[in-house]
Design an enzyme around this catalytic site. Sequence first.
Site, short mmCIF file in Angstrom:
data_model
loop_
_atom_site.label_atom_id
_atom_site.label_comp_id
_atom_site.label_asym_id
_atom_site.label_seq_id
_atom_site.Cartn_x
_atom_site.Cartn_y
_atom_site.Cartn_z
N ASP A 1 0.88 -1.25 -0.10
CA ASP A 1 0.03 -0.02 -0.16
C ASP A 1 0.85 1.24 0.08
O ASP A 1 1.33 1.82 1.02
CB ASP A 1 -0.91 -0.05 1.39
CG ASP A 1 -2.09 1.05 1.26
OD1 ASP A 1 -1.99 1.87 0.15
OD2 ASP A 1 -2.57 1.47 2.34
N LYS A 14 1.67 7.92 0.54
CA LYS A 14 1.90 7.89 2.28
C LYS A 14 3.24 8.75 2.19
O LYS A 14 4.11 8.54 1.67
CB LYS A 14 2.06 6.44 2.62
CG LYS A 14 0.96 5.89 2.77
CD LYS A 14 1.06 4.53 3.56
CE LYS A 14 -0.23 3.58 3.40
NZ LYS A 14 -1.23 4.36 4.31
N ASP A 65 0.14 -5.08 4.33
CA ASP A 65 -1.36 -4.69 4.27
C ASP A 65 -2.13 -5.76 3.90
O ASP A 65 -3.19 -5.84 3.41
CB ASP A 65 -1.21 -3.59 3.34
CG ASP A 65 -2.42 -2.61 3.77
OD1 ASP A 65 -3.08 -2.82 4.72
OD2 ASP A 65 -3.06 -1.70 2.63
N ASP A 84 -5.81 6.37 -0.64
CA ASP A 84 -5.23 5.42 0.48
C ASP A 84 -6.02 4.83 1.29
O ASP A 84 -5.98 3.77 2.23
CB ASP A 84 -4.27 6.51 1.48
CG ASP A 84 -3.46 5.38 2.36
OD1 ASP A 84 -3.19 4.51 1.90
OD2 ASP A 84 -2.82 6.46 3.09
N GLU A 130 -8.06 2.62 0.57
CA GLU A 130 -8.25 1.51 -0.55
C GLU A 130 -8.76 0.20 -0.17
O GLU A 130 -9.73 -0.72 -0.79
CB GLU A 130 -6.91 1.38 -1.58
CG GLU A 130 -5.99 0.31 -1.03
CD GLU A 130 -5.33 0.47 0.56
OE1 GLU A 130 -5.56 1.58 0.67
OE2 GLU A 130 -5.11 -0.31 1.34
N ARG A 147 -11.10 -0.65 2.03
CA ARG A 147 -12.31 -0.83 2.18
C ARG A 147 -13.20 -1.05 0.88
O ARG A 147 -14.32 -1.53 0.63
CB ARG A 147 -13.18 0.30 2.89
CG ARG A 147 -12.85 1.78 2.04
CD ARG A 147 -13.07 3.00 2.97
NE ARG A 147 -11.89 3.04 4.04
CZ ARG A 147 -11.87 3.98 4.92
NH1 ARG A 147 -12.69 4.86 4.92
NH2 ARG A 147 -10.77 4.03 5.68
N1 BES Z 1 -3.30 0.11 5.23
C1 BES Z 1 -3.55 1.27 5.72
C2 BES Z 1 -3.99 1.24 7.25
C3 BES Z 1 -2.86 0.60 8.00
C4 BES Z 1 -2.32 1.55 8.99
C5 BES Z 1 -2.24 -0.69 7.98
C6 BES Z 1 -1.13 1.22 9.82
C7 BES Z 1 -1.34 -1.08 8.99
C8 BES Z 1 -0.83 -0.20 9.97
C9 BES Z 1 -5.00 1.76 5.13
O1 BES Z 1 -5.01 1.45 3.63
C10 BES Z 1 -4.93 3.27 4.88
O2 BES Z 1 -3.93 3.69 4.48
N2 BES Z 1 -5.72 3.99 6.06
C11 BES Z 1 -5.56 5.35 5.97
C12 BES Z 1 -7.33 5.69 5.63
C13 BES Z 1 -7.37 7.14 5.44
C14 BES Z 1 -6.82 7.66 4.35
C15 BES Z 1 -8.71 7.18 5.13
C16 BES Z 1 -5.64 5.64 7.45
O3 BES Z 1 -6.05 4.82 8.45
O4 BES Z 1 -4.99 6.50 7.80
ZN ZN Z 2 -4.19 -0.28 3.31
ZN ZN Z 3 -4.17 2.70 2.56
#
Ligand code: BES
Ligand code: ZN
Ligand code: ZN
Length: 473
Positions: A247, A254, A264, A323, A325, A327
Amino acid sequence: MNIKKVESLDNFLGTVLIPVFETYKKSIIPIEFNGVSVSSKVFYGSKDSIFISDSKERTYIFIGLGKDIDYKSLKTTFRRIAAKQKELFGLKTCVVIPEQFSNSQIEAVFSGLYLGTYNLGHFKKTELHPFLAKDFVLEYFSQNEVEESAKRGFKIANAQLETFHLVDLPPNKVTPEYLANWAKNSGEKYGFEVTAFDRKKATQTGLHAFLAVGKGSAAEPQFIVMEYKPENAKKHIGLVGKGITFDTGGLNIKTAGMVQMKCDMAGGAAVLGAMQLIADLKLPYQVTAIVPACENSVDAHSFLPSDVIQSYAGHSIEIIDTDAEGRLILADGLAYLIKNYKPEIVVDLATLTGSAVGTFGYECAALFTNNDALSQRLQQAGTEIGELLWQLPLWDCYKSDIESEIADVKNYSGKPVAGAISAAKFLEFFTDSHPSWAHLDIAGVAFGDDEFAKTKHATAYGVHLITNFIQHI
Ligand code: BES
Ligand code: ZN
Ligand code: ZN
């Protein structure tokens, strides 16, 4: 690993593992075993202590358990012994099983010993753990019947080791196709059917949200479907696991923590490991599992923030953040599973949000469900084996977070609050009001630091939890 019972230690030459419950610090009675006497001054069985005594014939490792010990601590204690004392395991090792050990404690001991063979140095020239040598036989000394629980412990560890590999191997090795091949091989070996849709088949099927995420990647996406159908199945359970093999965040790239994002696909890896374990244990339940697997990458073909995409369920989705993604691929995974297979219970596992990490840290997963009985059963299954989860609400007052002006739903509220809840509300939108659906956000517990390595690594959270849950439905 093979096992063998020894009737007496008199002729045994090698290393003997002796678990000892705590006596007390100032005990004048030493701990005695097979003629070896240990004074309480140096060892009295306190938790996390060990005492090593060497003689010409045998090396004795006394292992402190404390007054009583839970499943996870016992398993970790034995994982520690196998991982950190491996130079003491020559050709022969014998584990002593105390008479008062329950079946689940016996399971934890053997499971932990096998898990201790794991080595994170996949690309280093390292020596094989002595327990993994072809002719190695783990011996045990016990008054009770041990074999069944020991073998169960090995099966659990075996599935967890597979999940460790899938999560810890890098994303240039663990591609969506690697996951699909792993599933096919495991299905052949343990007895479940596997089909995987590539980009073309997924397009024909209408998995639009899943495909949107993989658009910016050179890796072919794979929508993996697994079916385990034993005779006389008591119930039908559906599983979905997030399989983002890396991811980057996509165009909303990111700016922190990207290096850890090979984890991920840990929800997907937990579902794959659980599927192997369920089939290996021949559980009498029908299980259909889906792992949508793709890479969220940056490219001219990537999906864009503000794109409106379609989904398998027929709901349009406004992309606020690329990001968010996970869901999207889960939305198609859940909708496809529920529409085509109609399982009675549906559980999804996903490293979905940083918010779940912010809420529960690295100790506990976030659980979402509208079904109280399901919530209780999942929590109990987790508590028994030390994979903790705690429920957060799915109240409709959070629904406004995902309401879009232009489409049926949007993938992010745009606000840095209640992230795990709004992500769960998004998923709920694609479950067709399934009465027995639960979502586990495992972002904090799937990949972490512990005593077994210097860098974060896989925990296999979910493999045993889901199996234990299914077994006690
Ligand atoms: N893969 C991440 C979530 C994640 C965070 C996994 C830490 C493992 C450790 C997910 O796809 C993501 O990026 N989530 C974002 C969502 C936001 C952009 C709405 C988040 O939680 O910051
Ligand atoms: Zn993710
Ligand atoms: Zn993400």
